[in-house]
Design an enzyme around this catalytic site. Sequence first.
Site, mmCIF file in Angstrom:
data_model
loop_
_atom_site.group_PDB
_atom_site.id
_atom_site.type_symbol
_atom_site.label_atom_id
_atom_site.label_comp_id
_atom_site.label_asym_id
_atom_site.label_seq_id
_atom_site.Cartn_x
_atom_site.Cartn_y
_atom_site.Cartn_z
ATOM 1 N N ASP A 74 46.133 44.726 44.741
ATOM 2 C CA ASP A 74 44.876 43.972 44.665
ATOM 3 C C ASP A 74 45.178 42.478 44.678
ATOM 4 O O ASP A 74 46.334 42.066 44.581
ATOM 5 C CB ASP A 74 44.047 44.377 43.434
ATOM 6 C CG ASP A 74 44.854 44.359 42.132
ATOM 7 O OD1 ASP A 74 45.917 43.706 42.078
ATOM 8 O OD2 ASP A 74 44.415 45.003 41.159
ATOM 9 N N ASN B 137 39.665 48.182 30.403
ATOM 10 C CA ASN B 137 38.376 48.863 30.587
ATOM 11 C C ASN B 137 38.515 50.135 31.418
ATOM 12 O O ASN B 137 37.513 50.690 31.862
ATOM 13 C CB ASN B 137 37.372 47.906 31.253
ATOM 14 C CG ASN B 137 37.804 47.489 32.661
ATOM 15 O OD1 ASN B 137 38.893 47.840 33.116
ATOM 16 N ND2 ASN B 137 36.953 46.742 33.335
ATOM 17 N N HIS C 160 40.049 50.312 34.365
ATOM 18 C CA HIS C 160 40.142 50.097 35.815
ATOM 19 C C HIS C 160 41.548 50.399 36.321
ATOM 20 O O HIS C 160 42.520 50.375 35.573
ATOM 21 C CB HIS C 160 39.685 48.684 36.206
ATOM 22 C CG HIS C 160 40.635 47.573 35.900
ATOM 23 N ND1 HIS C 160 40.251 46.245 35.883
ATOM 24 C CD2 HIS C 160 41.964 47.563 35.600
ATOM 25 C CE1 HIS C 160 41.288 45.497 35.609
ATOM 26 N NE2 HIS C 160 42.338 46.255 35.423
ATOM 27 N N GLU D 75 36.692 48.673 39.184
ATOM 28 C CA GLU D 75 36.114 48.506 37.855
ATOM 29 C C GLU D 75 35.225 49.703 37.503
ATOM 30 O O GLU D 75 34.866 50.497 38.384
ATOM 31 C CB GLU D 75 35.281 47.221 37.818
ATOM 32 C CG GLU D 75 36.046 45.950 38.209
ATOM 33 C CD GLU D 75 37.009 45.457 37.116
ATOM 34 O OE1 GLU D 75 37.369 46.233 36.203
ATOM 35 O OE2 GLU D 75 37.408 44.283 37.183
#
Length: 243
Positions: free
Chosen positions: A69, A137, A139, A144
């Site tokens: 990413d 979280n 991800h 996400e």
Amino acid sequence: MTAASLEIVPAASFGEVVAARLADRLVARPSLVVCLPTGRTPLPLYERLPAAVAARSASLAGATVVLLDEYLGLPAGHGARCDTVLRREVIDRSDPPPRFVPFDVDRADPPEACAAVDAAIAANGGLDLVILGLGANGHVGMNEPGAAPDAPTRVVELAASTREAARGYGADPPPSHGVTVGMAAIAAAREIWLLATGTAKAAILARTVDGPISVEVPASLLRPHAGLRIIADDAAAAALRRR
Ligand code: PGA
């Protein structure tokens, strides 16, 4: 979750164990196509990789490294840019280096940069292996919470905790958007190694492993994958129901 796909490793040997395994994959398949993350989790692995590769008289020369990413809006060479980090931690430490496929966010429109990464993956016969960190979280990459299991490689808006993490990596103000290899491309890989270290990941790792499979925890969507291996240190594994 089967016992075979969850491995708990002492923190002190985490980097060495994972580096040894990656070097073994390179020996078995010198043309390995591997997607690699940035962040803090893989740093011990990257530190140990050159020695592990050398110990096997192996090389990354025939391998292809795809960047998992990238942030949007940071200039080329910025210290928090994922391509900068992966070049420093992996590519520049490898002699001879692997072929590197970053997101070309400086010259191409972001969607074009995503299409180019997907095209490079396809041209190399698909991903043999994806190594992932686990976001606070849930991800993976910048997929996400809410990301569908078939989400493509694409532009994404970053969650608040991801922006805060970016600030911690030195992007201040942090970017609002990024580009990520999508859930579909991750799930299409032959093998997936999900890495989690430290007490800060204990709660989200427990949700990933023991909670429901849900788009709210994107990492949990990978559980049905036959080639998934979760590698955690003791601290990250502390809240798991099954040990
Ligand atoms: P970290 O980030 O390795 O720095 O904890 C993981 C992630 O957010 O994917």
